[in-house]
Design a protein around this motif. Structure first.
Motif, PDB file in Angstrom:
ATOM      1  N   UNK A 358     -61.318  18.815  30.053  1.00 50.21           N
ATOM      2  CA  UNK A 358     -60.070  19.461  30.425  1.00 50.21           C
ATOM      3  C   UNK A 358     -59.423  18.854  31.666  1.00 50.21           C
ATOM      4  N   UNK A 359     -60.201  18.349  32.592  1.00 50.25           N
ATOM      5  CA  UNK A 359     -59.634  17.764  33.802  1.00 50.25           C
ATOM      6  C   UNK A 359     -60.264  16.410  34.077  1.00 50.25           C
ATOM      7  N   UNK A 360     -59.496  15.555  34.698  1.00 54.56           N
ATOM      8  CA  UNK A 360     -59.987  14.262  35.160  1.00 54.56           C
ATOM      9  C   UNK A 360     -59.602  14.105  36.627  1.00 54.56           C
ATOM     10  N   UNK A 361     -60.453  13.459  37.388  1.00 55.82           N
ATOM     11  CA  UNK A 361     -60.193  13.228  38.800  1.00 55.82           C
ATOM     12  C   UNK A 361     -60.264  11.745  39.108  1.00 55.82           C
ATOM     13  N   UNK A 362     -59.487  11.340  40.106  1.00 51.47           N
ATOM     14  CA  UNK A 362     -59.474   9.957  40.571  1.00 51.47           C
ATOM     15  C   UNK A 362     -59.298   9.985  42.081  1.00 51.47           C
ATOM     16  N   UNK A 363     -59.949   9.064  42.775  1.00 46.39           N
ATOM     17  CA  UNK A 363     -59.805   8.939  44.221  1.00 46.39           C
ATOM     18  C   UNK A 363     -59.027   7.663  44.517  1.00 46.39           C
ATOM     19  N   UNK A 364     -57.975   7.784  45.351  1.00 42.17           N
ATOM     20  CA  UNK A 364     -57.136   6.630  45.658  1.00 42.17           C
ATOM     21  C   UNK A 364     -57.005   6.484  47.168  1.00 42.17           C
ATOM     22  N   UNK A 365     -56.592   5.301  47.581  1.00 42.16           N
ATOM     23  CA  UNK A 365     -56.295   5.056  48.982  1.00 42.16           C
ATOM     24  C   UNK A 365     -55.053   5.867  49.367  1.00 42.16           C
ATOM     25  N   UNK A 366     -55.111   6.687  50.428  1.00 39.48           N
ATOM     26  CA  UNK A 366     -53.961   7.529  50.772  1.00 39.48           C
ATOM     27  C   UNK A 366     -52.699   6.746  51.117  1.00 39.48           C
ATOM     28  N   UNK A 367     -52.856   5.492  51.567  1.00 37.20           N
ATOM     29  CA  UNK A 367     -51.688   4.704  51.967  1.00 37.20           C
ATOM     30  C   UNK A 367     -51.091   3.923  50.802  1.00 37.20           C
ATOM     31  N   UNK A 368     -51.950   3.302  49.970  1.00 32.79           N
ATOM     32  CA  UNK A 368     -51.454   2.448  48.886  1.00 32.79           C
ATOM     33  C   UNK A 368     -51.459   3.134  47.530  1.00 32.79           C
ATOM     34  N   UNK A 369     -52.207   4.238  47.405  1.00 33.31           N
ATOM     35  CA  UNK A 369     -52.401   4.959  46.149  1.00 33.31           C
ATOM     36  C   UNK A 369     -53.132   4.133  45.097  1.00 33.31           C
ATOM     37  N   UNK A 370     -53.807   3.081  45.539  1.00 29.22           N
ATOM     38  CA  UNK A 370     -54.618   2.299  44.607  1.00 29.22           C
ATOM     39  C   UNK A 370     -55.980   2.951  44.415  1.00 29.22           C
ATOM     40  N   UNK A 371     -56.507   2.933  43.167  1.00 31.75           N
ATOM     41  CA  UNK A 371     -57.798   3.573  42.899  1.00 31.75           C
ATOM     42  C   UNK A 371     -58.917   2.962  43.739  1.00 31.75           C
ATOM     43  N   UNK A 372     -59.837   3.825  44.190  1.00 32.51           N
ATOM     44  CA  UNK A 372     -61.007   3.409  44.952  1.00 32.51           C
ATOM     45  C   UNK A 372     -62.256   3.559  44.088  1.00 32.51           C
ATOM     46  N   UNK A 373     -63.268   2.740  44.326  1.00 30.32           N
ATOM     47  CA  UNK A 373     -64.504   2.859  43.541  1.00 30.32           C
ATOM     48  C   UNK A 373     -65.248   4.147  43.863  1.00 30.32           C
ATOM     49  N   UNK A 374     -66.136   4.547  42.971  1.00 25.43           N
ATOM     50  CA  UNK A 374     -66.955   5.740  43.189  1.00 25.43           C
ATOM     51  C   UNK A 374     -67.714   5.610  44.513  1.00 25.43           C
ATOM     52  N   UNK A 375     -67.784   6.737  45.221  1.00 22.77           N
ATOM     53  CA  UNK A 375     -68.517   6.755  46.480  1.00 22.77           C
ATOM     54  C   UNK A 375     -67.662   6.507  47.703  1.00 22.77           C
TER      55      UNK A 375
END
Length: 530
Positions: A358-375
């Protein structure tokens, strides 16, 4: 039965023969002479009568109906009555300051405001008369200058239920507002009922409601969580509901003892206020098999106190994390064995895992909004079919929080390799050398006398700790021991519970507290996603 049309929800449950008994800690504001004991049939009749009141006061199809009153479950009964008319209810907490309420009413421009004489008087004393931005005003407890009373509109039969498209606006709720004026979030039948309430209205093993359960709810009934909860819990039809409108242990204890709950859902702040009840020998939580919390994380000492108070063989604490705009995004489960002992590194900021399928999450750099690796820590983005339709009067703000098909939660966290998610801070409240939330947990674990610890981060300075105790006192030696090994902090400010500005859900209004203590409101974060 699965929920769908909130305008006839109570009627459908009554027709099905739902035998749930409802007990209140005080009468509804909607029915002050109606007592504190209800059947579902009586609630259905009350919703129908309320629809007649609202119609007689001028509410109709497509209108917005603002509801602002003292906290109680009749927020949702009034909302269902408005939905029955084809109107769109907007549930606004009476905890909102008059100036904030005036802003929200200006954005809404409701055809009808349902409120009380006391709230009207409080707003008018602050020169924020709600009648300036509304059509008609209905005061539930009697007529007031510029407002109708119940006797002025009583006696008109309710019009027949009016249907709406599943994607049309259904209900408006506001966000907590910890950093300023809350947003007004619009949900549809498809998002809040089809995607959220129907998912909850399932008898899941261990964490689903059973027909023999006695469910106690102590929440903020102006918020979207309880509107969704009302839809699901009536369809699951537990044996009894106990509704607590006030976080007062003295009034809650007799009711809980008379009807011991097997399931409890409450605000994190309410769990803190009721915690003294867990220390009684014959405590009211002895039969609880499931505790539920949303809105905010619950600190480890509180988790331990309730899980230990239960005499159930294996009680479970289900903690949900989400937002008004999205509904729940993750779940985590605590047990007696999973909680670390006092003094160990606190671990209450783990949010669990995204809701499967039902949901998916992603972590991104707050400045560039580029995805960051797990951890790697960064800004948490979410994808869910339950995302709301938008903000009332703030389209640009809504669009600014959309990142393609993703939604910016405004929270900083880590998505670990095992799929679990850890919350670090709100982006606007972040500190530069530590996680404020994780440090708060650790300090509360080291200071059993603390009801709550709040860290306020400021640019160029060490965070300012605010320690909340019953008497506003804290031993200096105990504080030195508690902060041993931590990054530098300012000397603590020690306050009592009533001295902290809070939202209707009990969250600390951090920006307001920072202004109250320092005269400043600048933080280390950008505030871009608030």
């Amino acid at each position: 039965m699965k929920p769908h049309d909130m305008g006839v929800l109570f009627d459908q449950c009554a027709e099905r023969g739902t035998a749930t008994r409802v007990r209140l800690d005080r009468p509804f504001d909607l029915a002050p002479d109606g007592g504190t004991d209800y059947t579902v049939d009586a609630l259905a009749a009350l919703v129908e009568d309320a629809a007649g009141l609202l119609a007689a006061a001028g509410a109709g199809r497509g209108d917005r109906v603002a509801i602002v009153k003292d906290n109680h479950w009749d927020y949702d009964l009034l909302a269902c009555a408005a939905v029955r008319l084809g109107a769109v209810p907007a549930q606004l907490s009476a905890h909102l300051p008059p100036a904030t309420l005036a802003v929200l009413l200006h954005r809404l421009r409701p055809a009808l405001l349902v409120t009380t004489r006391a709230l009207l008087e409080r707003c008018r004393r602050a020169d924020r008369d709600p009648a300036r931005t509304t059509g008609a005003v209905l005061a539930l407890d009697g007529p007031a200058p510029g407002a109708l009373g119940p006797d002025d509109v009583r006696g008109r039969p309710a019009p027949g239920p009016r249907r709406r498209h599943d994607d049309a606006p259904l209900v408006i709720n506001h966000t907590s507002g910890t950093t300023g004026v809350p947003k007004l979030v619009v949900h549809s039948t498809r998002t809040i009922i089809g995607k959220l309430a129907r998912f909850e209205a399932v008898r899941y093993p261990r964490v689903g409601l059973r027909r023999d359960d006695v469910l106690a709810n102590a929440s903020s009934f102006a918020h979207g969580r309880t509107f969704c909860w009302t839809a699901s819990v009536l369809c699951l039809a537990p044996r009894a509901l106990t509704v607590l409108s006030r976080p007062d242990p003295h009034s809650a204890d007799p009711l809980l003892r008379a009807h011991p709950p097997t399931v409890v859902e409450a605000l994190p702040a309410t769990y803190v206020r009721l915690r003294p009840l867990t220390r009684r020998l014959d405590n009211a939580f002895r039969d609880v098999r499931l505790f539920v919390s949303t809105y905010d994380a619950v600190h480890p000492p509180t988790l331990r106190a309730y899980l230990r108070a239960s005499a159930h063989r294996a009680p479970v604490w289900m903690q949900g994390w989400g937002q008004t705009e999205t509904g729940p995004l993750t779940f985590r489960f605590h047990t007696r064995r999973s909680l670390r002992p006092p003094g160990a590194d606190a671990d209450a900021r783990g949010l669990g895992r995204p809701v499967p399928g039902r949901t998916r999450l992603r972590v991104v750099d707050p400045d560039t909004l580029r995805p960051l690796p797990r951890g790697r820590p960064g800004l948490l983005l979410a994808r869910t079919p339950a995302r709301a339709l938008g903000y009332v009067g703030e389209d640009d703000r809504w669009e600014a929080k959309r990142v393609g098909r993703w939604w910016s939660t405004g929270d900083l966290g880590v998505h670990h390799r095992d799929g679990s998610v850890e919350l670090l801070d709100r982006e606007v409240d972040r500190a530069q050398r530590l996680s404020c939330l994780r440090t708060e947990d650790l300090l509360e674990d080291r200071l059993p006398e603390a009801l709550e610890v709040v860290l306020l981060a400021r640019p160029g300075e060490a965070p300012l700790p605010v320690v909340v105790t019953e008497d506003g006192a804290l031993d200096a030696g105990r504080w030195r021991g508690a902060v041993a090994g931590l990054p530098p902090l300012q000397p603590p400010m020690v306050l009592t519970w009533p001295q902290l500005p809070r939202t209707g859900t009990g969250k600390v209004r951090r920006t307001a507290l920072l202004r109250q203590l320092t005269g400043r409101t600048d933080t280390c974060g950008s505030g871009r996603w608030t």
